[in-house]
Design an enzyme around this catalytic site. Structure first.
Site, PDB file in Angstrom:
ATOM      1  N   CYS A   1     -15.308  -2.330   0.177  1.00  0.00           N
ATOM      2  CA  CYS A   1     -13.930  -2.654   0.562  1.00  0.00           C
ATOM      3  C   CYS A   1     -13.453  -3.816  -0.303  1.00  0.00           C
ATOM      4  O   CYS A   1     -14.216  -4.389  -1.078  1.00  0.00           O
ATOM      5  CB  CYS A   1     -13.865  -3.024   2.045  1.00  0.00           C
ATOM      6  SG  CYS A   1     -14.530  -4.664   2.393  1.00  0.00           S
TER       7      CYS A   1
ATOM      8  N   LYS B   1      -5.612   7.990  12.395  1.00  0.00           N
ATOM      9  CA  LYS B   1      -5.987   8.550  11.092  1.00  0.00           C
ATOM     10  C   LYS B   1      -6.217  10.053  11.186  1.00  0.00           C
ATOM     11  O   LYS B   1      -6.919  10.513  12.073  1.00  0.00           O
ATOM     12  CB  LYS B   1      -7.255   7.855  10.580  1.00  0.00           C
ATOM     13  CG  LYS B   1      -7.054   6.359  10.374  1.00  0.00           C
ATOM     14  CD  LYS B   1      -8.299   5.668   9.875  1.00  0.00           C
ATOM     15  CE  LYS B   1      -8.010   4.206   9.571  1.00  0.00           C
ATOM     16  NZ  LYS B   1      -9.204   3.482   9.094  1.00  0.00           N
TER      17      LYS B   1
ATOM     18  N   CYS C   1     -16.450  -7.200   6.490  1.00  0.00           N
ATOM     19  CA  CYS C   1     -16.371  -7.465   7.923  1.00  0.00           C
ATOM     20  C   CYS C   1     -16.667  -6.172   8.664  1.00  0.00           C
ATOM     21  O   CYS C   1     -16.740  -5.104   8.047  1.00  0.00           O
ATOM     22  CB  CYS C   1     -14.996  -8.046   8.294  1.00  0.00           C
ATOM     23  SG  CYS C   1     -13.736  -6.807   8.639  1.00  0.00           S
TER      24      CYS C   1
ATOM     25  N   CYS D   1      -8.313 -10.172   1.442  1.00  0.00           N
ATOM     26  CA  CYS D   1      -8.274  -9.709   2.823  1.00  0.00           C
ATOM     27  C   CYS D   1      -8.517 -10.867   3.783  1.00  0.00           C
ATOM     28  O   CYS D   1      -9.546 -11.550   3.687  1.00  0.00           O
ATOM     29  CB  CYS D   1      -9.307  -8.608   3.067  1.00  0.00           C
ATOM     30  SG  CYS D   1      -9.312  -8.097   4.801  1.00  0.00           S
TER      31      CYS D   1
ATOM     32  N   CYS E   1     -13.769  -0.640   6.534  1.00  0.00           N
ATOM     33  CA  CYS E   1     -12.825   0.118   5.701  1.00  0.00           C
ATOM     34  C   CYS E   1     -13.523   1.056   4.710  1.00  0.00           C
ATOM     35  O   CYS E   1     -12.978   2.093   4.371  1.00  0.00           O
ATOM     36  CB  CYS E   1     -11.897  -0.834   4.952  1.00  0.00           C
ATOM     37  SG  CYS E   1     -10.794  -1.741   6.052  1.00  0.00           S
TER      38      CYS E   1
ATOM     39  N   ARG F   1      -1.736   6.694   9.639  1.00  0.00           N
ATOM     40  CA  ARG F   1      -1.944   6.256   8.244  1.00  0.00           C
ATOM     41  C   ARG F   1      -1.949   7.446   7.294  1.00  0.00           C
ATOM     42  O   ARG F   1      -1.748   8.587   7.688  1.00  0.00           O
ATOM     43  CB  ARG F   1      -3.274   5.499   8.167  1.00  0.00           C
ATOM     44  CG  ARG F   1      -3.359   4.285   9.102  1.00  0.00           C
ATOM     45  CD  ARG F   1      -2.419   3.189   8.649  1.00  0.00           C
ATOM     46  NE  ARG F   1      -2.494   2.010   9.500  1.00  0.00           N
ATOM     47  CZ  ARG F   1      -3.389   1.021   9.372  1.00  0.00           C
ATOM     48  NH1 ARG F   1      -4.340   1.100   8.469  1.00  0.00           N
ATOM     49  NH2 ARG F   1      -3.332  -0.034  10.154  1.00  0.00           N
TER      50      ARG F   1
ATOM     51  N   ARG G   1       0.837  -1.211   0.000  1.00  0.00           N
ATOM     52  CA  ARG G   1       0.000   0.000   0.000  1.00  0.00           C
ATOM     53  C   ARG G   1       0.869   1.258   0.000  1.00  0.00           C
ATOM     54  O   ARG G   1       1.823   1.348   0.785  1.00  0.00           O
ATOM     55  CB  ARG G   1      -0.899  -0.017   1.233  1.00  0.00           C
ATOM     56  CG  ARG G   1      -1.865   1.161   1.308  1.00  0.00           C
ATOM     57  CD  ARG G   1      -2.661   1.118   2.608  1.00  0.00           C
ATOM     58  NE  ARG G   1      -3.545  -0.025   2.676  1.00  0.00           N
ATOM     59  CZ  ARG G   1      -4.062  -0.497   3.825  1.00  0.00           C
ATOM     60  NH1 ARG G   1      -3.761   0.072   4.984  1.00  0.00           N
ATOM     61  NH2 ARG G   1      -4.865  -1.541   3.818  1.00  0.00           N
TER      62      ARG G   1
ATOM     63  N   LYS H   1      -3.870   1.803  14.904  1.00  0.00           N
ATOM     64  CA  LYS H   1      -3.729   2.790  13.823  1.00  0.00           C
ATOM     65  C   LYS H   1      -4.312   4.141  14.230  1.00  0.00           C
ATOM     66  O   LYS H   1      -5.133   4.228  15.159  1.00  0.00           O
ATOM     67  CB  LYS H   1      -4.426   2.274  12.564  1.00  0.00           C
ATOM     68  CG  LYS H   1      -5.892   1.983  12.744  1.00  0.00           C
ATOM     69  CD  LYS H   1      -6.417   1.263  11.517  1.00  0.00           C
ATOM     70  CE  LYS H   1      -7.795   0.692  11.767  1.00  0.00           C
ATOM     71  NZ  LYS H   1      -8.243  -0.181  10.686  1.00  0.00           N
TER      72      LYS H   1
HETATM   73 FE1  SF4 Z   1     -10.981  -6.516   4.989  1.00  0.00          FE
HETATM   74 FE2  SF4 Z   1     -12.896  -5.955   6.711  1.00  0.00          FE
HETATM   75 FE3  SF4 Z   1     -11.447  -3.955   5.682  1.00  0.00          FE
HETATM   76 FE4  SF4 Z   1     -13.166  -5.253   4.172  1.00  0.00          FE
HETATM   77  S1  SF4 Z   1     -13.678  -4.003   5.979  1.00  0.00           S
HETATM   78  S2  SF4 Z   1     -11.051  -4.777   3.605  1.00  0.00           S
HETATM   79  S3  SF4 Z   1     -13.074  -7.329   4.954  1.00  0.00           S
HETATM   80  S4  SF4 Z   1     -10.704  -5.586   7.020  1.00  0.00           S
END
Ligand code: SF4
Length: 566
Positions: A430, A210, A475, A436, A479, A140, A71, A208
């Site tokens: 995401c 931000k 999840c 991931c 993100c 970040r 990244r 982290k």
């Molecule tokens: Fe991975 Fe969860 Fe972030 Fe999606 S929200 S990229 S599943 S860590």
């Protein structure tokens, strides 16, 4: 409420303390042709170098195939044309021939194999870009409004974002040694052996951190989701007067753990422009010193704010700064989201906002975005700006180049004038599966089809080209910031999602859980009655998220179990 930090340091804390340079044994593993993967400990250190070790989850049944994600840390999402072309070439040579725009204006390379890792990271650095601290327990990528149309404050705000990014960057010598010199860090040298980062200390941050900048009335960086936010305030002449500081925002939570929650940042105070670096560093040190180092699920700055309160935070910050903050100045956010198509910049030149579905720059049948961008950048040399909505802006274009760029894009299937429905352009997903490691359900691979189904539903219900923000994550880490969306879909299990409703257009309000588990195939039908009601009952100009607050949230409250009398 008093803080609830856990007394015993977590294993991550002990690991960081064991190697404050963050070198671990990364260089040794890189040099070992027989090692197909990094150790679990080195995987933790790699994160601070901007690298995640992953495995292709589609292939798990036949054994783990280790790959890496790399990244970029790219303050404000800005790249020169030359830097973009280097990344394009590196992605073809060393990654999956795609580039993934992140929700923090970074860029990810996926599917990198270990034997190519050093060449990729060195190539990135040779282009004067970096991956340092793009992941891990660090600060970040610093976000800033990508739109060159944003009033005259844009350039000054970007300059501050770059200054802050430089001032909070870790200074470990290991990064240069491993990735640029290609050698193990010499720990016989006392300055390496005894290295302690002057800002982060031996153990960096508890989690982290931000930082973002925003320029009202556009909240395109989702400022209230940041740990530390700077909201630009203009004076009567339109010049930058200073910033309102926000602190304690964050999205991540864990399923089944009510002590974890998304949180909108508190408004703390006002500061003059020349204090922005000092304030950013001081906020970071509060997280460093008060964040929970025993429980990583409770370690973000938002829990410090939730536990100790904004008044305590302001007092502590003023103590560290040695001067008081002023009271916050008035401001107003009207909307979030990106500007698509051709637009005029504040300086009279043009910029083109391009929708990049789910942030994935690639070539596929009929839509050769990756090749198109390469050719446009080679020929016309626009500045590249990545947006927090996973999209891309070609900036600083002379008006007379507009037609030729439009035609060149069209010849690759990219139509600058028609980039999809408003619903699709406002959507975010995401990465999730297959790369991931935390993904519980599909996201990037599923959302485009789901949006097609919702487009049909909107047509059926008479809502036509209505804009509703739909954000999906695999999840609860969040993100793609699903908890700010009008419809937030959060992976709960394979093909199962939580549904959240009620975010607003300005992205200043958290949504609320509406359904805890809905099968992917049932999402549209579950939402059909609500969208039908919304089409019938909404008042003029009322957005779906606002209607949900008025019509759906009271029903949620009525159906909730009564609170315990204690
Ligand atoms: Fe991975 Fe969860 Fe972030 Fe999606 S929200 S990229 S599943 S860590």
């Amino acid at each position: 409420m008093m803080p609830t930090t856990s007394p015993k340091p977590s294993p991550n804390e002990l690991l960081k303390a064991s190697s404050p340079t963050l070198a671990g044994t990364i260089a040794q593993t890189l040099a070992d042709p027989n090692a197909d993967r990094f150790s679990d400990d080195d995987n933790q250190f790699l994160k601070s170098h901007g690298i995640y070790q992953q495995d292709d989850r589609d292939l798990r049944k036949t054994g783990k195939k280790f790959i890496l994600m790399v990244r970029l840390r790219l303050p404000g999402g800005v790249m020169t044309p030359a830097q973009y072309l280097v990344c394009d070439a590196l992605s073809t040579r060393y990654a999956s021939d795609t580039l993934r725009i992140t929700s923090r204006q970074g860029l990810q390379f996926h599917g990198v194999v270990k034997s190519d890792l050093r060449a990729l990271v060195k190539g990135i650095n040779d282009a004067l870009l970096t991956t340092l601290a793009a992941c891990g327990d660090n600060s970040r990528n610093v976000m800033a409004p990508p739109s060159p149309a944003t009033n005259g404050l844009g350039e000054q705000v970007h300059q501050h974002a770059r200054q802050v990014a430089a001032a909070i960057s870790p200074s470990t010598p290991a990064y240069h040694s491993i990735w640029i010199d290609g050698v193990e860090l010499d720990l016989n040298d006392p300055k390496n052996r005894d290295f302690v980062d002057p800002l982060y200390g031996k153990t960096y941050l508890p989690r982290k951190f931000k930082i973002g900048f925003a320029i009202p009335p556009l909240n395109d960086v989702d400022i209230f989701t940041n740990c530390c936010g700077f909201i630009a305030v203009a004076d009567a002449a339109g010049k930058l007067a200073g910033y309102n500081l926000t602190a304690g925002g964050g999205m991540g939570r864990s399923h089944g753990n009510e002590a974890t929650f998304p949180r909108v940042a508190d408004l703390i105070g006002f500061l003059l422009p020349d204090k922005v670096v000092d304030v950013a560093r001081a906020v970071l040190t509060i997280h460093r010193d008060f964040g929970d180092r025993g429980n990583r699920r409770h370690a973000r700055l938002k829990y410090v704010l939730a536990d100790r309160g904004a008044a305590w935070f302001r007092e502590e910050l003023e103590r560290r700064l040695g001067c008081p903050l002023a009271e916050p100045r008035p401001f107003n956010f009207e909307r979030q989201g990106d500007a698509f198509g051709w637009n005029r910049q504040a300086d009279g030149r043009r910029f083109l906002g391009l929708f990049v579905e789910t942030g994935r720059i690639r070539d596929r049948d009929g839509w050769r975005m990756k090749t198109a961008l390469r050719r446009v950048v080679e020929q016309f040399q626009p500045e590249i700006r990545l947006t927090p909505g996973n999209n891309l802006i070609l900036a600083n274009i002379a008006p007379e180049q507009q037609t030729a760029i439009t035609q060149l894009l069209a010849s690759h299937g990219v139509n600058a004038a028609d980039q999809g429905s408003r619903l699709r352009r406002a959507s975010m997903a995401c990465v999730s599966l297959p790369t991931c490691g935390l993904g519980l359900a599909e996201s990037e691979r599923y959302l485009p089809d789901l949006i097609t189904q919702f487009e049909t539903l909107l047509a059926e219900t008479g809502l036509g080209d209505e804009e509703i923000t739909i954000r999906m994550t695999g999840c609860p880490n969040g993100c793609a910031r699903p908890y700010m969306a009008e419809i937030g879909l959060v992976g709960k299990a394979p093909a199962r999602y939580q549904v959240y409703l009620g975010g607003n257009e300005a992205s200043t309000r958290l949504n609320r859980l509406w359904r805890d588990v809905v099968k992917d195939a049932d999402l549209v039908n579950e939402l059909r009655p609500l969208l039908t009601r919304y089409a019938r009952e909404r008042s003029a100009g009322e957005r779906f998220g606002d209607w949900c607050v008025r019509a759906v949230w009271p029903e949620l409250a009525a159906s909730a179990p009564p609170a315990s009398a204690g």
